[in-house]
Design a protein around this motif. Structure first.
Motif, PDB file in Angstrom:
ATOM      1  N   VAL A   9       0.052   1.601   2.508  1.00  0.00           N
ATOM      2  CA  VAL A   9       0.934   2.197   1.506  1.00  0.00           C
ATOM      3  C   VAL A   9       0.713   1.416   0.219  1.00  0.00           C
ATOM      4  O   VAL A   9       0.735   0.181   0.207  1.00  0.00           O
ATOM      5  CB  VAL A   9       2.417   2.196   1.960  1.00  0.00           C
ATOM      6  N   LEU A  10       0.454   2.153  -0.852  1.00  0.00           N
ATOM      7  CA  LEU A  10       0.158   1.550  -2.149  1.00  0.00           C
ATOM      8  C   LEU A  10       1.418   1.490  -2.994  1.00  0.00           C
ATOM      9  O   LEU A  10       2.367   2.244  -2.757  1.00  0.00           O
ATOM     10  CB  LEU A  10      -0.938   2.357  -2.847  1.00  0.00           C
ATOM     11  N   PRO A  11       1.467   0.622  -3.993  1.00  0.00           N
ATOM     12  CA  PRO A  11       2.669   0.491  -4.824  1.00  0.00           C
ATOM     13  C   PRO A  11       3.109   1.790  -5.512  1.00  0.00           C
ATOM     14  O   PRO A  11       4.285   1.975  -5.789  1.00  0.00           O
ATOM     15  CB  PRO A  11       2.264  -0.554  -5.866  1.00  0.00           C
ATOM     16  N   ASP A  12       2.178   2.716  -5.753  1.00  0.00           N
ATOM     17  CA  ASP A  12       2.539   3.988  -6.391  1.00  0.00           C
ATOM     18  C   ASP A  12       3.058   5.028  -5.401  1.00  0.00           C
ATOM     19  O   ASP A  12       3.378   6.148  -5.780  1.00  0.00           O
ATOM     20  CB  ASP A  12       1.350   4.552  -7.168  1.00  0.00           C
ATOM     21  N   GLY A  13       3.152   4.671  -4.111  1.00  0.00           N
ATOM     22  CA  GLY A  13       3.672   5.575  -3.089  1.00  0.00           C
ATOM     23  C   GLY A  13       2.616   6.336  -2.319  1.00  0.00           C
ATOM     24  O   GLY A  13       2.926   7.036  -1.367  1.00  0.00           O
ATOM     25  N   LYS A  14       1.365   6.215  -2.699  1.00  0.00           N
ATOM     26  CA  LYS A  14       0.286   6.885  -1.958  1.00  0.00           C
ATOM     27  C   LYS A  14       0.114   6.200  -0.609  1.00  0.00           C
ATOM     28  O   LYS A  14       0.137   4.976  -0.517  1.00  0.00           O
ATOM     29  CB  LYS A  14      -1.005   6.811  -2.758  1.00  0.00           C
ATOM     30  N   ILE A  15      -0.077   7.006   0.435  1.00  0.00           N
ATOM     31  CA  ILE A  15      -0.244   6.477   1.787  1.00  0.00           C
ATOM     32  C   ILE A  15      -1.596   6.954   2.310  1.00  0.00           C
ATOM     33  O   ILE A  15      -1.943   8.126   2.182  1.00  0.00           O
ATOM     34  CB  ILE A  15       0.915   6.920   2.691  1.00  0.00           C
ATOM     35  N   THR A  16      -2.356   6.014   2.878  1.00  0.00           N
ATOM     36  CA  THR A  16      -3.706   6.326   3.344  1.00  0.00           C
ATOM     37  C   THR A  16      -3.868   5.962   4.813  1.00  0.00           C
ATOM     38  O   THR A  16      -3.087   5.188   5.367  1.00  0.00           O
ATOM     39  CB  THR A  16      -4.766   5.552   2.540  1.00  0.00           C
ATOM     40  N   ASN A  17      -4.922   6.499   5.405  1.00  0.00           N
ATOM     41  CA  ASN A  17      -5.291   6.065   6.750  1.00  0.00           C
ATOM     42  C   ASN A  17      -5.989   4.705   6.620  1.00  0.00           C
ATOM     43  O   ASN A  17      -6.193   4.230   5.502  1.00  0.00           O
ATOM     44  CB  ASN A  17      -6.143   7.119   7.466  1.00  0.00           C
ATOM     45  N   PRO A  18      -6.389   4.066   7.711  1.00  0.00           N
ATOM     46  CA  PRO A  18      -6.967   2.721   7.588  1.00  0.00           C
ATOM     47  C   PRO A  18      -8.338   2.676   6.905  1.00  0.00           C
ATOM     48  O   PRO A  18      -8.848   1.611   6.607  1.00  0.00           O
ATOM     49  CB  PRO A  18      -7.059   2.223   9.033  1.00  0.00           C
ATOM     50  N   TYR A  19      -8.930   3.850   6.634  1.00  0.00           N
ATOM     51  CA  TYR A  19     -10.233   3.895   5.972  1.00  0.00           C
ATOM     52  C   TYR A  19     -10.126   4.328   4.518  1.00  0.00           C
ATOM     53  O   TYR A  19     -11.117   4.559   3.854  1.00  0.00           O
ATOM     54  CB  TYR A  19     -11.181   4.809   6.754  1.00  0.00           C
ATOM     55  N   GLY A  20      -8.879   4.476   4.007  1.00  0.00           N
ATOM     56  CA  GLY A  20      -8.661   4.769   2.603  1.00  0.00           C
ATOM     57  C   GLY A  20      -8.480   6.228   2.245  1.00  0.00           C
ATOM     58  O   GLY A  20      -8.267   6.554   1.082  1.00  0.00           O
ATOM     59  N   THR A  21      -8.513   7.131   3.211  1.00  0.00           N
ATOM     60  CA  THR A  21      -8.319   8.558   2.930  1.00  0.00           C
ATOM     61  C   THR A  21      -6.831   8.850   2.806  1.00  0.00           C
ATOM     62  O   THR A  21      -6.038   8.473   3.662  1.00  0.00           O
ATOM     63  CB  THR A  21      -8.915   9.414   4.071  1.00  0.00           C
ATOM     64  N   SER A  22      -6.448   9.525   1.736  1.00  0.00           N
ATOM     65  CA  SER A  22      -5.044   9.842   1.497  1.00  0.00           C
ATOM     66  C   SER A  22      -4.505  10.770   2.578  1.00  0.00           C
ATOM     67  O   SER A  22      -5.138  11.761   2.944  1.00  0.00           O
ATOM     68  CB  SER A  22      -4.891  10.500   0.128  1.00  0.00           C
ATOM     69  N   ILE A  23      -3.298  10.441   3.095  1.00  0.00           N
ATOM     70  CA  ILE A  23      -2.646  11.308   4.080  1.00  0.00           C
ATOM     71  C   ILE A  23      -1.272  11.766   3.601  1.00  0.00           C
ATOM     72  O   ILE A  23      -0.634  12.572   4.264  1.00  0.00           O
ATOM     73  CB  ILE A  23      -2.535  10.628   5.459  1.00  0.00           C
ATOM     74  N   GLY A  24      -0.828  11.270   2.447  1.00  0.00           N
ATOM     75  CA  GLY A  24       0.457  11.692   1.919  1.00  0.00           C
ATOM     76  C   GLY A  24       0.997  10.693   0.920  1.00  0.00           C
ATOM     77  O   GLY A  24       0.280   9.825   0.417  1.00  0.00           O
ATOM     78  N   SER A  25       2.308  10.836   0.650  1.00  0.00           N
ATOM     79  CA  SER A  25       2.940   9.948  -0.320  1.00  0.00           C
ATOM     80  C   SER A  25       4.448   9.938  -0.114  1.00  0.00           C
ATOM     81  O   SER A  25       5.000  10.758   0.624  1.00  0.00           O
ATOM     82  CB  SER A  25       2.613  10.403  -1.747  1.00  0.00           C
ATOM     83  N   VAL A  26       5.084   9.012  -0.789  1.00  0.00           N
ATOM     84  CA  VAL A  26       6.540   8.928  -0.808  1.00  0.00           C
ATOM     85  C   VAL A  26       6.956   8.685  -2.260  1.00  0.00           C
ATOM     86  O   VAL A  26       6.283   7.955  -2.982  1.00  0.00           O
ATOM     87  CB  VAL A  26       7.064   7.806   0.142  1.00  0.00           C
ATOM     88  N   ASP A  27       8.026   9.346  -2.698  1.00  0.00           N
ATOM     89  CA  ASP A  27       8.468   9.164  -4.085  1.00  0.00           C
ATOM     90  C   ASP A  27       9.624   8.172  -4.168  1.00  0.00           C
ATOM     91  O   ASP A  27      10.105   7.665  -3.146  1.00  0.00           O
ATOM     92  CB  ASP A  27       8.793  10.502  -4.752  1.00  0.00           C
ATOM     93  N   SER A  28      10.089   7.928  -5.364  1.00  0.00           N
ATOM     94  CA  SER A  28      11.123   6.905  -5.582  1.00  0.00           C
ATOM     95  C   SER A  28      12.501   7.333  -5.067  1.00  0.00           C
ATOM     96  O   SER A  28      13.411   6.511  -5.002  1.00  0.00           O
ATOM     97  CB  SER A  28      11.208   6.557  -7.066  1.00  0.00           C
ATOM     98  N   GLN A  29      12.683   8.597  -4.701  1.00  0.00           N
ATOM     99  CA  GLN A  29      13.938   9.054  -4.100  1.00  0.00           C
ATOM    100  C   GLN A  29      13.871   9.062  -2.571  1.00  0.00           C
ATOM    101  O   GLN A  29      14.835   9.431  -1.909  1.00  0.00           O
ATOM    102  CB  GLN A  29      14.287  10.471  -4.585  1.00  0.00           C
ATOM    103  N   GLY A  30      12.719   8.688  -1.999  1.00  0.00           N
ATOM    104  CA  GLY A  30      12.570   8.634  -0.556  1.00  0.00           C
ATOM    105  C   GLY A  30      12.036   9.905   0.082  1.00  0.00           C
ATOM    106  O   GLY A  30      11.973   9.997   1.304  1.00  0.00           O
TER     107      GLY A  30
END
Length: 148
Positions: A56-77
């Motif tokens: 999980v990156l500071p901007d909310g982007k979430i990746t698999n263990p190889y760096g491929t994006s699988i989703g995100s979370v915003d500041s409201q949860g």
């Protein structure tokens, strides 16, 4: 009787073993190069054994263990899959639900992820940000069936 075998093709057959070895050598070297280029899993979302299962990156982007994006979370949860569809929510108390509101797990500010039975299933190193921790838990542990 004295039997002998004559070479019909002439003297060109002497290189065949060397050519065969060269082909085998090239094949194995190319295989080694392919495997050497494969990235090793990385991330700050860890399973119970400490192996990375995502990030999980500071901007909310979430990746698999190889760096491929699988989703995100915003500041409201709100938790989104890669198609930007809401698939869950994490509240300020660390409760993580799916899109229907069913509780999937809880997380704490230390990054621990617990299933509904209270069993620890992983760890998210996200600097205490409960939304990042919960979003990563929903996308990584529950999208892949590891949280059940």
């Amino acid at each position: 009787m004295n039997w002998s075998v004559r070479r019909v093709a002439g003297n060109g057959g002497g290189l065949a073993p060397f050519i065969g070895m060269a082909v085998i050598f090239v094949f194995f070297m190319s295989t080694i190069v392919v495997f050497a280029q494969q990235k090793s899993p990385q991330g700050n979302v860890l399973n119970l054994y400490g192996a990375p299962v995502g990030a999980v990156l500071p901007d909310g982007k979430i990746t698999n263990p190889y760096g491929t994006s699988i989703g995100s979370v915003d500041s409201q949860g709100n938790i989104f899959n890669v198609s930007k569809m809401v698939i869950g929510k994490v509240d300020a108390g660390g409760n993580v639900t799916n899109q229907s509101g069913t509780l999937l797990c809880t997380v704490d500010a230390q990054g621990n992820v617990y299933n509904v039975n209270g069993t620890k299933i992983g760890l998210v190193n996200a600097g205490g940000n409960i939304f990042l921790i919960g979003g990563a838990a929903r996308l990584i542990f529950y999208m892949q069936g590891r949280g059940k």
